[in-house]
Write an enzyme that holds these catalytic residues in place. Sequence first.
Site, PDB file in Angstrom:
ATOM      1  CG  LEU A  87      -1.847  -1.009   1.262  1.00 23.56           C
ATOM      2  CD1 LEU A  87      -2.805  -1.116   2.785  1.00 23.56           C
ATOM      3  CD2 LEU A  87      -2.892  -1.066   0.123  1.00 23.56           C
ATOM      4  CG  ASP A  88       0.359   4.235  -3.065  1.00 21.97           C
ATOM      5  OD1 ASP A  88       1.374   3.337  -3.484  1.00 21.97           O
ATOM      6  OD2 ASP A  88      -0.319   4.720  -3.743  1.00 21.97           O
ATOM      7  NE  ARG A  89       6.158   8.452   2.653  1.00 19.26           N
ATOM      8  CZ  ARG A  89       7.398   8.048   3.268  1.00 19.26           C
ATOM      9  NH1 ARG A  89       7.113   8.224   4.817  1.00 19.26           N
ATOM     10  NH2 ARG A  89       8.335   8.032   2.767  1.00 19.26           N
TER      11      ARG A  89
END
Length: 293
Positions: free
Chosen positions: A127-129
């Site tokens: 998952l993105d930051r």
Amino acid sequence: MRLEVETPHAGERLDAYLAGPLGSRSRAQRLIDAGFVRVDGCARPKNHRVAAGEQVEIQEPEAPAAVPSEVPFAVAYEDDAVLVVEKPPGVVVHGGAGVSGSTLVDALAGRIAGGPDPERPGVVHRLDRDTSGLLVLARTKEAYEALQRAMARREIEREYLALVEGVPPARAGLVDAPIGRDRRVRTRMSTDTDAPREARTRFAVQRTFGDEAALLRVMLETGRTHQVRVHLRAIGHPVAGDPEYGTAGRFGLSRQFLHAHRLAFAHPVSGERVDLTSPLPEDLGPALEGLPP
């Protein structure tokens, strides 16, 4: 690790040459970019063409120490083979070039395993930051391999909740548009690319807020970097608050309104179905409350 380039490999890119010994081309690229690779004693870029007889030395970076207190997360499911966590926003899943500070993998040191890259053991997907929500990780080599096969066969269901700018003209739809590195801004992904890879995203409108915004349920059929964000921008409805592909701070948001809400898969050992949901985190609620009914 020290390697001597043999004649059959002469002319290969450095990152491609090291993909086999290091387990993946992406890992080779990270080590090259971080300065851990030398060719005949000198640093070379990843597109360097190796020559027969060159000596390639790889200095493995030390594994980062686990600092669980710096990376808060909740466990949604755990057994001897699988761990599903609820990743909070602001947390990077694993280390790599340009990443500083503790990561989720650091916090889970000793609890996850499997895969060719020791920098991201057990990581099946990411998952993105600043995307929150459910993430499955493997605890054994066998579980990792089984989950990777399931991912390749698109048998792991991943659903997101996304607030987007404006309202799509259809209540449901499919975005079928290849994604790759943007031709002009190499840190971004785009449908305008020289290296397209298949990408498919389905969506369904859950709720509308006048003409200003819509809450979507988004289902991934593939798993490209930034896929949901890029595809929703491509149809003219970027994720609200997205600083890269939309408008930072829209509707008072401090990050993109994107949450991995549901994750479902067959357990890699028992075959039993695991189906989990995660409610919207508190930091996203005010954006909905401030929109018109």
